[in-house]
Enzyme design. Structure first.
Site, PDB file in Angstrom:
ATOM      1  N   GLU A   1     -10.731  -0.438  -8.040  1.00 16.67           N
ATOM      2  CA  GLU A   1     -11.985  -1.072  -8.462  1.00 16.67           C
ATOM      3  C   GLU A   1     -12.104  -2.249  -7.601  1.00 16.67           C
ATOM      4  O   GLU A   1     -13.450  -2.790  -7.759  1.00 16.67           O
ATOM      5  CB  GLU A   1     -11.693  -1.431  -9.943  1.00 16.67           C
ATOM      6  CG  GLU A   1     -11.729  -0.491 -10.836  1.00 16.67           C
ATOM      7  CD  GLU A   1     -11.217  -0.575 -12.197  1.00 16.67           C
ATOM      8  OE1 GLU A   1     -11.884  -0.740 -13.114  1.00 16.67           O
ATOM      9  OE2 GLU A   1      -9.996  -0.769 -12.301  1.00 16.67           O
TER      10      GLU A   1
ATOM     11  N   ILE B   1       0.685  -1.102   0.134  1.00 16.31           N
ATOM     12  CA  ILE B   1       0.282  -0.111   0.274  1.00 16.31           C
ATOM     13  C   ILE B   1       0.961   1.135   0.093  1.00 16.31           C
ATOM     14  O   ILE B   1       1.553   1.733   0.916  1.00 16.31           O
ATOM     15  CB  ILE B   1      -0.829   0.051   1.322  1.00 16.31           C
ATOM     16  CG1 ILE B   1      -1.588  -1.146   1.081  1.00 16.31           C
ATOM     17  CG2 ILE B   1      -1.740   1.408   1.298  1.00 16.31           C
ATOM     18  CD1 ILE B   1      -2.730  -1.349  -0.045  1.00 16.31           C
TER      19      ILE B   1
ATOM     20  N   GLY C   1      -3.218  -3.008  -6.601  1.00 14.50           N
ATOM     21  CA  GLY C   1      -4.433  -1.784  -7.113  1.00 14.50           C
ATOM     22  C   GLY C   1      -5.636  -1.880  -6.144  1.00 14.50           C
ATOM     23  O   GLY C   1      -5.943  -2.930  -5.494  1.00 14.50           O
TER      24      GLY C   1
HETATM   25 MO1  MOS Z   1     -11.466   2.021 -15.372  1.00 17.16          MO
HETATM   26  S1  MOS Z   1     -13.340   1.333 -15.927  1.00 17.16           S
HETATM   27  O1  MOS Z   1     -10.517   0.944 -15.276  1.00 17.16           O
HETATM   28  O2  MOS Z   1     -11.403   3.708 -15.399  1.00 17.16           O
END
Ligand code: MOS
Length: 750
Positions: A717, A641, A714
């Site tokens: 998302e 992080i 990451g």
């Molecule tokens: Mo995104 S949907 O990987 O900007």
């Protein structure tokens, strides 16, 4: 450029990176000094307003351009009859991440909201009135809207949006060996990005000695390098004649990764009229031309043995696609790697609809796919009489079932354990409708969060200055996620200096290409390039110092020194060190410059994912069906992080998006006209503070030596996956009614 081994001998991540710094751009933003594309006001500026189609399918037969032109201040009305041509047809895909666009190439209307004309005027008001005066007349065809249409997707066309099918193991044999068979059908609604900053563009052309044209474009973009390629091809000019500035984006979520037609029209208009032109879409104009998450109907078949182990998992997605392009929401892919199974089968199909082309929207594929998968898993756990967490642990994927590969790292067990403990999951009654709070039904549910760790290609420069400060350059995009800060922390570690001594330059197409800010891979990719650029600089500095008899580092050998705090130290004697500025001064250097690249070479040998466990509590009104999320606890493992403060914000943002997905977000078409009934923030609901409960995102430590040299996964998302299912499963636990459509409507619960 130095190889990574040499680099790591001098510098390492972890002095600036890992600190919970607040945003370096925060003050600029809250004082209104951060420049956005629509803020640009060059001298002689003209304003453009697009006229949007009021039908979903048919043809424009008349536009009252005379009325519009007669309005004071209107300079030009562009229609298919007089629009300057593009160098290549706007249907042309310039690269693998390009859409077919509507740039007034013909009079066909393909969806409601499609730009059908562009009015350019001295003022925004005049352009707006001019667009209104066009009063379009149409030849109307009945619109084909939604999942139940009968225009199938043509499997011959190919694009990034067409997910391949996957088949692992013998599905039929695995089914025969199973004792429980379950089919779950889940639908998800169409969603629109609704970034705070609507899409905008300002274009201004310059004549360099009359011979060659040059254009400067201000427009928010998540992938400046690709945008430059596209503009160059459409305009028929060399890429080095184009400057794109995109220092800040007011949100992107995927919708600003791809060019849309009106952007091209504005650049054409500015060249045609020889004056700068600006266009800012209205909120309602973001419903159609700039992508969306399409509606899906997902069918999951789960076959279990008598212990509850998954024998076969079959996930099929039917998605809405546009009539003129090929993006298919890859929702079934969300089932590839989460749970162990002997046989795995995923497929996609689509139905063509008179809508704008869908596109990537925060966790494309994974968000709707995870929602459906987690509902099916919860249903299976209940059928087995098992606790949902115990069921998930029984079916824990020790290796990736879709490839057989080992995971690069996977601290999902720890995520489950920490979040469950924090939430108090152990007290959950197995049966639904067993908890109340006052007169409200209370339920607890959970879901697994998982998101892949792609890397794109990025390049960066680092320049050390005579005073020991530095500047780094890469065309990274800050959509609000904190790239200006997290990437600067990584860059400072690469240079072995304090981040306060670092100037961060990004968001400009003249800088080295930082690749796509998307796929949750920007920090890993651009960060690696920046780190390597810094390390390359330090390597050169070490070479100079260790070869200089006047330096206390003389003779240590290039590998014998380490950088920290703007000084090089001898590894064999920590008391012998020298400041960067002294090394540069003695060598007579004003600047020392390094280069770096980021990306992944070759085929991955491991399955790489970020993980998490999300637990939700909901309260449901037994009479009205009204749902409130009262608690959300997630624990996430995402490798190293870089900035816990910003990572937490990203995870919370994803979880809040999950609330919206589960309970609110839904674009509604009037089936008679194909037009939206709710293309504004009054009718299209997203969570506001009153909808957001006590919400926690815990971060679980995870070292990943495989995902990339810096160990960064990451977080952008990850938070939306898992959360949607957790909320739906909590609603089931509260009410005994299994939600099978998102957003969950109150009337389906009573
Ligand atoms: Mo995104 S949907 O990987 O900007």
């Amino acid at each position: 450029m130095a190889d990574p081994m040499t680099i790591n001998q001098h510098v390492r991540l972890g002095s600036n990176a890992g600190q919970p710094m607040t945003r370096r751009d925060g003050m600029l933003k809250v004082t209104g000094q951060a420049p956005y594309a629509a803020d640009r006001r060059p001298a002689g500026l003209l304003h453009a307003v697009a006229a949007s189609a009021g039908i979903a399918r048919g043809r424009v037969v008349h536009l009252d351009t005379a009325a519009a032109m007669a309005h004071p201040g209107v300079i030009r009305v562009y229609t298919p009859a007089n629009c300057p041509p593009l160098a290549v047809h706007p249907d042309t895909k310039i690269h693998g991440f390009a859409w077919r666009t509507e740039a007034l190439q013909d009079d066909t209307v393909r969806y409601a909201g499609q730009p059908i004309a562009l009015v350019v005027a001295e003022t925004l008001e005049a352009a707006t009135e001019g667009a209104r005066l066009l009063a379009p007349q149409y030849e109307v065809l009945p619109p084909r809207i939604g999942l139940d249409g009968d225009t199938p997707y043509d499997p011959e066309t190919v694009s990034i949006g067409r997910p391949p099918s996957l088949s692992v193991g013998d599905l039929d044999a695995a089914r025969k060996g199973a004792t429980r068979h379950q089919t779950t059908v889940v639908e998800t609604a169409a969603q629109y990005h609704n970034a705070l900053e609507p899409h905008a563009i300002t274009a201004e052309w310059f004549r360099d000695g009359g011979a060659r044209d040059r254009v400067e474009i201000d427009t928010p973009n998540q992938a400046i390098g690709l945008a430059k390629q596209s503009f160059a091809a459409y305009l028929g000019i060399e890429p080095d004649r184009i400057v794109i500035r995109s220092p800040f984006l007011g949100g992107g979520f995927g919708s600003k990764a791809i060019l849309f037609g009106a952007q091209l029209l504005v650049v054409l208009a500015a060249r045609d009229l020889d004056r700068p032109v600006k266009l800012a879409l209205r909120r309602d104009q973001m419903y159609g031309p700039v992508g969306h998450r399409p509606a899906t109907r997902q069918t999951l078949q789960l076959d279990l043995d008598d212990q509850g182990r998954i024998m076969a998992l079959d996930h099929h997605t039917l998605a809405v696609a546009s009539t003129f392009d090929d993006f298919i929401e890859s929702a079934s892919n969300a089932s590839h790697s989460v749970y162990a199974t002997t046989a795995l089968h995923t497929t996609h199909s689509a139905v063509r609809s008179d809508t704008g082309t869908p596109g990537p929207m925060r966790a494309p594929g994974e968000a709707p796919g995870s929602a459906a998968l987690e509902v099916a898993i919860d249903q299976a756990a209940h059928a087995m009489g098992m606790d949902p967490l115990a069921f998930r642990l029984l079916n824990y994927a020790e290796t990736d079932p879709s490839t057989g590969m080992a995971f690069s790292s996977k601290a999902l067990r720890e995520c489950y354990a920490q979040a469950a403990e924090r939430f108090g999951w152990a007290d959950r009654p197995l049966q639904p409708r067993a908890m109340r709070q006052g007169r409200l039904l209370k339920g607890w549910g959970m879901g697994t969060a998982q998101f892949p760790c792609p890397m794109f290609q990025a390049a960066a420069h680092a320049t050390l200055r005579a005073d020991g400060s530095a500047v780094v350059e890469t065309s990274a995009a800050d959509m609000g996620q904190g790239a200006w800060t997290a990437l600067a922390q990584i860059a400072a570690d690469g240079l072995g200096i304090d981040v306060d001594r670092l100037e961060f330059r990004s968001g400009h197409s003249d800088l080295p290409d930082a690749g796509i800010a998307g796929g949750s891979g920007h920090t890993a990719t651009a960060g690696t390039a920046l780190f390597n650029a810094g390390a390359d600089t330090v390597r050169q500095l070490a070479q100079i110092a260790t070869a200089d008899p006047a330096s206390p580092l003389f003779g240590a050998g290039n590998a014998g020194v380490t950088a920290r705090g703007g000084r090089l130290y001898r590894n064999d004697d920590d008391s012998r060190h020298e400041a960067y500025e002294d090394i540069l001064a003695r060598a007579g250097l004003d600047l020392l410059r390094g280069e770096g690249k980021g990306g992944r070479e070759g085929e991955p040998q491991r399955a790489m994912f970020s993980h998490g466990g999300v637990f939700a509590e909901v309260l449901v009104d037994p009479d009205l069906g009204q749902i409130r999320v009262s608690r959300l606890v997630g624990a996430f493992a995402a490798g190293r992080i870089v900035n816990p403060h910003l990572a937490r914000s990203q995870l919370l943002g994803g979880m809040i998006w999950g609330i919206g997905f589960a309970l609110q977000e839904e674009a509604i078409h009037d089936p008679r006209t194909g037009r939206f009934t709710n293309n504004d923030l009054a009718g299209y609901h997203i969570p506001v503070n009153a909808d957001v409960p006590s919400i926690e995102a815990l971060m679980v430590h995870e070292d990943d030596p495989h995902v990339n040299a810096l160990g960064i996964k990451g977080v952008g998302e990850l938070g939306v996956t898992g959360t949607v299912g957790a909320i739906a499963n909590a609603v089931w636990h509260a009410t005994g009614v299994r939600p099978v459509r998102f957003p969950i409507h109150p009337e389906t619960l009573i």
